[in-house]
Design an enzyme around this catalytic site. Structure first.
Site, PDB file in Angstrom:
ATOM      1  N   GLY A  72      13.459 -30.694 -46.782  1.00 52.98           N
ATOM      2  CA  GLY A  72      13.210 -31.080 -45.397  1.00 52.98           C
ATOM      3  C   GLY A  72      12.040 -30.397 -44.722  1.00 52.98           C
ATOM      4  O   GLY A  72      11.336 -31.008 -43.915  1.00 52.98           O
ATOM      5  N   THR A 113      21.324 -36.385 -49.409  1.00 53.01           N
ATOM      6  CA  THR A 113      21.318 -37.021 -48.095  1.00 53.01           C
ATOM      7  C   THR A 113      21.482 -38.533 -48.240  1.00 53.01           C
ATOM      8  O   THR A 113      21.121 -39.090 -49.268  1.00 53.01           O
ATOM      9  CB  THR A 113      19.954 -36.723 -47.432  1.00 53.01           C
ATOM     10  OG1 THR A 113      19.939 -35.369 -47.044  1.00 53.01           O
ATOM     11  CG2 THR A 113      19.661 -37.603 -46.239  1.00 53.01           C
TER      12      THR A 113
HETATM   13  N1  ASP Z   1      16.285 -33.620 -46.388  1.00 50.63           N
HETATM   14  C1  ASP Z   1      17.531 -32.902 -46.309  1.00 50.63           C
HETATM   15  C2  ASP Z   1      17.291 -31.604 -45.620  1.00 50.63           C
HETATM   16  O1  ASP Z   1      16.282 -30.970 -45.865  1.00 50.63           O
HETATM   17  C3  ASP Z   1      18.146 -32.659 -47.620  1.00 50.63           C
HETATM   18  C4  ASP Z   1      18.396 -33.889 -48.438  1.00 50.63           C
HETATM   19  O2  ASP Z   1      17.580 -34.786 -48.452  1.00 50.63           O
HETATM   20  O3  ASP Z   1      19.437 -33.942 -49.099  1.00 50.63           O
HETATM   21  O4  ASP Z   1      18.145 -31.184 -44.881  1.00 50.63           O
END
Ligand code: ASP
Length: 341
Positions: free
Chosen positions: A254, A200
């Site tokens: 997440g 992300t």
């Molecule tokens: N936090 C993001 C999610 O759970 C994933 C990530 O941080 O790459 O969608």
């Protein structure tokens, strides 16, 4: 401008101890991340590492350039995140990971710490830059979050660039998707995200008026199912900004970040508990998140320009650029000697 004067004095060899007294304005600052995860030295070739550093630097320069020319922290966050959404190596915009059905479904959010206004989108499949759409939701609707087709209809109304879903596909992510599917078949646990790096992207900025903004954009997690929405578009979990305390952008597993309202908790500890951004982030990531079994990290920027990169995963793509002259990007954990100044 007092800040520049101070920096000049220090550079000229004048009394460094005068710095604290003359430093009355928080420095223009931007901090960014490109995701956390199982990033240990050796994971990437030197060429790949150089490409990550280059892209992080490009994002920092884009965001900081906005601040330097008098732009707002919201504009700076958008500028930095757009660079990373367009770069295929990050899990946001082009290069996003695939859902279990082999699709790209994107989430993003942004928050303005001055007004406490916020905008978010979830599960979009055709909007080239979801962070721009989140900003449209914030600035041009009475709502905070739009999802799927509704969000896309709004994007068209607002004149944002629409692309074919295949725009987001990269061979690299498609191969990872196929490998993940195979693993999942062979062993159910392999679908758990411990094996993955998250990827992300996010940014937090502090502008000349002392306003903080934070934003986050993601393709979510590999093999996510059934319209799953992660923390990135959830205000208080993936993104939070409040001029009274700090701004935060998260990356990680997440579901844990949502349940712990990670971003809000950090700013609350700063505001109500009087903690430094570093202490607040340490508590939330190294105690609360760890104890619940989650992993990932945050970037935090305080209203005084102090910042923290805190993660309990092996590494986190990250960078900072501020008016003290600091510019740094890094990938692996603290002791890996991978920081580039
Ligand atoms: N936090 C993001 C999610 O759970 C994933 C990530 O941080 O790459 O969608």
């Amino acid at each position: 401008m007092k800040y520049f004067f101070t920096a000049f004095c220090v550079a000229a060899g004048m009394l460094v101890s005068a710095q604290a007294e003359t430093h009355t304005e928080p420095p223009l600052s931007i901090v960014i991340h490109g995701g956390a995860g199982a990033l240990a030295p050796g994971r990437y070739t030197p060429e790949q590492e150089a490409a990550f550093h280059a892209s992080l630097n490009e994002a920092l320069d884009a965001g900081y350039g906005v601040l330097e020319s008098g732009g707002s922290s919201v504009d700076a966050v958008i500028a930095a995140i757009v660079v990373m959404e367009d770069a295929p190596m990050f899990n946001a915009g082009k290069g996003s990971v695939f859902t279990r059905d082999g699709k790209n479904e994107l989430d993003a959010s942004i928050m303005n710490g001055k007004t406490m206004n916020a905008g978010a989108v979830a599960g979009v499949t055709k909007v080239k830059n979801p962070i721009k759409l989140a900003r449209e939701v914030m600035d041009n609707s009475v709502h905070v979050m739009f999802a799927r087709e509704g969000a896309e209809e709004f994007a068209k109304e607002r004149g944002l660039e629409i692309v074919k879903p295949k725009y987001f596909k990269t061979e690299h992510r498609w191969e990872s998707y196929k490998r993940a599917l195979k693993k999942e078949k062979a062993n159910k646990d392999a679908a758990l995200p411990h094996d993955f790096k998250y990827g992300t992207v996010g940014a937090v900025a502090l502008d000349a008026d002392g306003n903080i903004a934070a934003g986050t954009s993601t393709g979510g997690m590999t093999l996510k199912r059934y319209g799953r929405v992660g923390d990135a578009p959830i205000i208080g979990a993936g993104t939070f900004a409040d001029n009274n305390s700090c701004g935060v952008s998260s990356t990680g597993w997440g579901e844990y970040f949502i349940r712990l309202t990670i971003a809000r908790d950090i700013c609350a500890q700063v505001e109500y508990g009087g903690k430094t951004v570093e202490d607040a982030a340490n508590d939330v990531i190294h105690n609360r998140l760890k104890n619940l079994g989650g992993d990932g990290g945050v970037i935090v920027l305080g209203n005084d320009g102090s910042y923290a990169f805190t993660f309990n995963s092996k590494g986190m793509f990250r960078g900072v650029k501020n008016a003290t002259g600091k510019k740094m990007t890094a990938i692996y954990g603290d002791n890996a000697g991978n920081e580039q100044e």
